[in-house]
Scaffold this active site. Structure first.
Site, PDB file in Angstrom:
ATOM      1  N   GLY A   5       0.815  -1.203   0.000  1.00 29.46           N
ATOM      2  CA  GLY A   5       0.000   0.000   0.000  1.00 29.46           C
ATOM      3  C   GLY A   5       0.847   1.250   0.000  1.00 29.46           C
ATOM      4  O   GLY A   5       0.345   2.350   0.240  1.00 29.46           O
ATOM      5  N   GLU A   8       5.087  -6.669   0.708  1.00 29.14           N
ATOM      6  CA  GLU A   8       4.899  -7.145  -0.672  1.00 29.14           C
ATOM      7  C   GLU A   8       4.489  -6.003  -1.582  1.00 29.14           C
ATOM      8  O   GLU A   8       3.358  -5.934  -2.036  1.00 29.14           O
ATOM      9  CB  GLU A   8       3.869  -8.277  -0.701  1.00 29.14           C
ATOM     10  CG  GLU A   8       2.918  -8.200   0.474  1.00 29.14           C
ATOM     11  CD  GLU A   8       1.891  -9.279   0.549  1.00 29.14           C
ATOM     12  OE1 GLU A   8       2.293 -10.425   0.759  1.00 29.14           O
ATOM     13  OE2 GLU A   8       0.705  -8.954   0.425  1.00 29.14           O
ATOM     14  N   GLY A  40       4.041  -3.744  -4.841  1.00 27.82           N
ATOM     15  CA  GLY A  40       3.958  -3.833  -6.294  1.00 27.82           C
ATOM     16  C   GLY A  40       4.216  -2.456  -6.876  1.00 27.82           C
ATOM     17  O   GLY A  40       5.290  -2.141  -7.390  1.00 27.82           O
ATOM     18  N   ARG A  71      -6.142   2.187 -16.323  1.00 24.01           N
ATOM     19  CA  ARG A  71      -6.170   2.836 -15.007  1.00 24.01           C
ATOM     20  C   ARG A  71      -6.924   4.169 -14.970  1.00 24.01           C
ATOM     21  O   ARG A  71      -7.694   4.405 -14.048  1.00 24.01           O
ATOM     22  CB  ARG A  71      -4.753   3.017 -14.446  1.00 24.01           C
ATOM     23  CG  ARG A  71      -4.064   1.701 -14.096  1.00 24.01           C
ATOM     24  CD  ARG A  71      -2.802   1.906 -13.269  1.00 24.01           C
ATOM     25  NE  ARG A  71      -3.088   2.027 -11.859  1.00 24.01           N
ATOM     26  CZ  ARG A  71      -3.122   3.146 -11.174  1.00 24.01           C
ATOM     27  NH1 ARG A  71      -2.839   4.287 -11.765  1.00 24.01           N
ATOM     28  NH2 ARG A  71      -3.417   3.155  -9.906  1.00 24.01           N
ATOM     29  N   TYR A  81      -9.814   3.336 -12.418  1.00 24.72           N
ATOM     30  CA  TYR A  81      -9.544   3.882 -11.080  1.00 24.72           C
ATOM     31  C   TYR A  81      -9.628   5.396 -11.032  1.00 24.72           C
ATOM     32  O   TYR A  81      -9.339   5.995 -10.007  1.00 24.72           O
ATOM     33  CB  TYR A  81      -8.130   3.484 -10.625  1.00 24.72           C
ATOM     34  CG  TYR A  81      -7.887   2.003 -10.490  1.00 24.72           C
ATOM     35  CD1 TYR A  81      -8.636   1.237  -9.601  1.00 24.72           C
ATOM     36  CD2 TYR A  81      -6.895   1.382 -11.236  1.00 24.72           C
ATOM     37  CE1 TYR A  81      -8.390  -0.121  -9.467  1.00 24.72           C
ATOM     38  CE2 TYR A  81      -6.645   0.023 -11.106  1.00 24.72           C
ATOM     39  CZ  TYR A  81      -7.396  -0.717 -10.213  1.00 24.72           C
ATOM     40  OH  TYR A  81      -7.156  -2.054 -10.080  1.00 24.72           O
ATOM     41  N   CYS A 112     -14.081   1.799 -29.596  1.00 26.08           N
ATOM     42  CA  CYS A 112     -15.450   2.270 -29.685  1.00 26.08           C
ATOM     43  C   CYS A 112     -16.122   2.232 -28.321  1.00 26.08           C
ATOM     44  O   CYS A 112     -16.970   1.397 -28.024  1.00 26.08           O
ATOM     45  CB  CYS A 112     -16.200   1.462 -30.726  1.00 26.08           C
ATOM     46  SG  CYS A 112     -15.498   1.817 -32.340  1.00 26.08           S
TER      47      CYS A 112
HETATM   48  C1  LIG Z   1      -1.871  -6.403  -5.108  1.00 22.67           C
HETATM   49  C2  LIG Z   1      -1.281  -6.874  -3.865  1.00 22.67           C
HETATM   50  C3  LIG Z   1      -0.119  -6.263  -3.353  1.00 22.67           C
HETATM   51  C4  LIG Z   1       0.553  -5.097  -4.011  1.00 22.67           C
HETATM   52  O1  LIG Z   1      -0.110  -3.887  -3.789  1.00 22.67           O
HETATM   53  P1  LIG Z   1       0.524  -2.496  -4.283  1.00 22.67           P
HETATM   54  O2  LIG Z   1      -0.443  -1.477  -3.913  1.00 22.67           O
HETATM   55  O3  LIG Z   1       0.747  -2.612  -5.756  1.00 22.67           O
HETATM   56  O4  LIG Z   1       1.838  -2.337  -3.608  1.00 22.67           O
HETATM   57  C5  LIG Z   1       0.399  -6.791  -2.197  1.00 22.67           C
HETATM   58  N1  LIG Z   1      -0.186  -7.842  -1.566  1.00 22.67           N
HETATM   59  C6  LIG Z   1      -1.291  -8.444  -2.032  1.00 22.67           C
HETATM   60  C7  LIG Z   1      -1.869  -9.593  -1.298  1.00 22.67           C
HETATM   61  C8  LIG Z   1      -1.878  -7.975  -3.179  1.00 22.67           C
HETATM   62  O5  LIG Z   1      -2.997  -8.563  -3.628  1.00 22.67           O
END
Ligand SMILES: *Cc1c(COP(=O)(O)O)cnc(C)c1O
Length: 409
Positions: A218, A259, A261, A298, A302, A328
């Protein structure tokens, strides 16, 4: 990356194309590791779903990151990239017991997020250590589409159900080796996040055999000038202190896991597209590009803001544009956006196009998915070819069941 590098890539590989700058991924990884350098055992697992190209997974592996995966297929991609199963965590939501068993058999750490599967898995495989995904019912971010920690969320096992978890653990004899939470994207307020962490620490005290606590992700990155960004350094120093005292209370040196992303890959990415048409209407000037939400969803899904630069004319006089796609549907990437003057044929670059961009693309309107290029140590490497007509048809079965072509008069 410089404008010229991006332009050269668009010229060489065509448009639209995704470009990722490896040095940004590396510096973000280092930044996060540095913020937690006083934690004895730190594990950063990259969330594959953000950007799942094998070359990117190899880069993560070379940095020492593990992988966080949400499907058996992401696990396979990780293995194909050379990541060891013991360096992969499987954190799915709502998948079948069979899929969890299949992934577990590969030696991947599994993370279970509902009581039903926990009971079934524990009954059948009491010797496989399992991590539990908790829902602390704390919302760390603002956007309800990307927040998963609230009371009605489908993610995780509620902290109010701990007695039930303990009953399952006792009855099956299974071992819980990790506790996990992921409250969704966008940590706007460190204090709120730390409150969720406290709930997880409290939960952890119920389990005597833990090896790790995984605090999910997050981490927010800026999408535009002046955007709030998670202050990683401040967060790292507060969290480190708290985690280290917790380990003393717990009586064991646990691994602290995250974790990320978006934090690792968002800012590394550029999405390059060519402007096909400039269309002046009574109310606005449209710049119509050779792409749509099939390639880059996105902004529409979002409502996210992505900076746009006209890399063909970066110093031109600025004007207001509505940037739209060619499919379209109403596929609007930006409205009333101040961009240096666009001429038909110009290439524009969308920033922050590393996370949840290519990985959410589709073939809608029977368009080919774009190519992907990794910019590494001053050189462009093609890491995914643009699709071809064969890709659109290879799984379609051409049946011969209609008797004749109707004649029209
Ligand atoms: C998608 C996801 C993340 C990554 O979230 P980010 O906001 O991209 O950092 C981490 N853990 C789990 C379980 C996720 O589903």
């Amino acid at each position: 990356m410089e404008n010229e590098n991006l332009l050269a890539i668009a010229n060489e590989f065509g448009s639209p194309v995704y470009v990722y700058d490896s040095s940004k991924i590396i510096s973000q990884y280092d930044r996060l590791s540095d913020a937690f350098k006083k934690v004895k055992r730190l594990k950063l697992n990259y969330a594959v779903k953000a950007l799942s190209n094998i070359a990117v997974l190899k880069l993560m592996n070379s940095l020492g990151a593990g992988l966080d995966t949400v499907s058996a297929q992401e696990v396979e991609l990780g293995l194909k990239a050379g990541v060891k199963p013991s360096n992969i965590v499987f954190t799915p939501n709502g998948v079948s017991l069979e899929e969890i068993e299949e992934v577990s058999a590969l030696g991947v750490q599994i993370n279970i997020d509902n009581l039903s599967i926990l009971e079934q898995f524990g009954t059948k495989h009491p010797n496989v250590p399992v991590c539990i995904r908790m829902n602390p019912h704390v919302m760390a971010g603002g956007n309800s589409k990307i927040s998963v920690g609230h009371i009605d969320s489908k993610f995780g096992i509620s902290i109010h159900q701990i007695p039930h978890i303990l009953r399952i653990v006792e009855n099956t004899g299974m071992r819980i080796n990790g506790i996990h939470m992921h409250t969704g994207s966008d940590i706007l307020d460190i204090e709120v996040f730390l409150r969720a962490c406290e709930i997880l620490f409290e939960t952890a005290m119920n389990f005597k055999n833990l090896d790790f606590i995984d605090f999910g992700s997050g981490f927010k990155v800026p999408y535009k000038l002046g955007d709030i960004e998670t202050n990683i350094e401040e967060f790292g120093s507060k969290m480190t202190k708290r985690f280290n005292t917790f380990c003393k209370e717990y009586g064991k040196e646990l691994t602290l896991g995250f974790e990320p992303g978006k934090f690792l890959v968002s800012e590394s990415g550029y999405f390059l597209a060519k402007v096909n048409v400039i269309k002046q209407t009574t109310s606005t000037v449209f710049a119509g590009i050779d792409s749509g939400f099939n390639h880059f969803i996105r902004p529409m899904f979002y409502n996210s803001h992505h900076e746009i630069i006209n890399i063909s004319n970066p110093k031109g006089k600025e004007r207001f544009y509505s940037v739209v796609g060619y499919i379209c549907e109403t596929d609007t990437f930006a409205t009333n956006r101040r961009i240096s003057e666009i001429n038909e044929g110009d290439t524009i670059a969308f920033k922050n196009a590393g996370a949840y961009c290519f990985s959410m693309s589709s073939n809608y309107n029977s368009r080919y998915r774009p190519a992907e290029v990794l910019w590494h140590e001053g050189k462009a490497h093609l890491i995914r070819k643009r699709e071809t007509f064969e890709d659109l048809t290879k799984n379609q079965v051409d049946v011969d069941i209609f008797s004749k072509v109707a004649e029209t008069t």
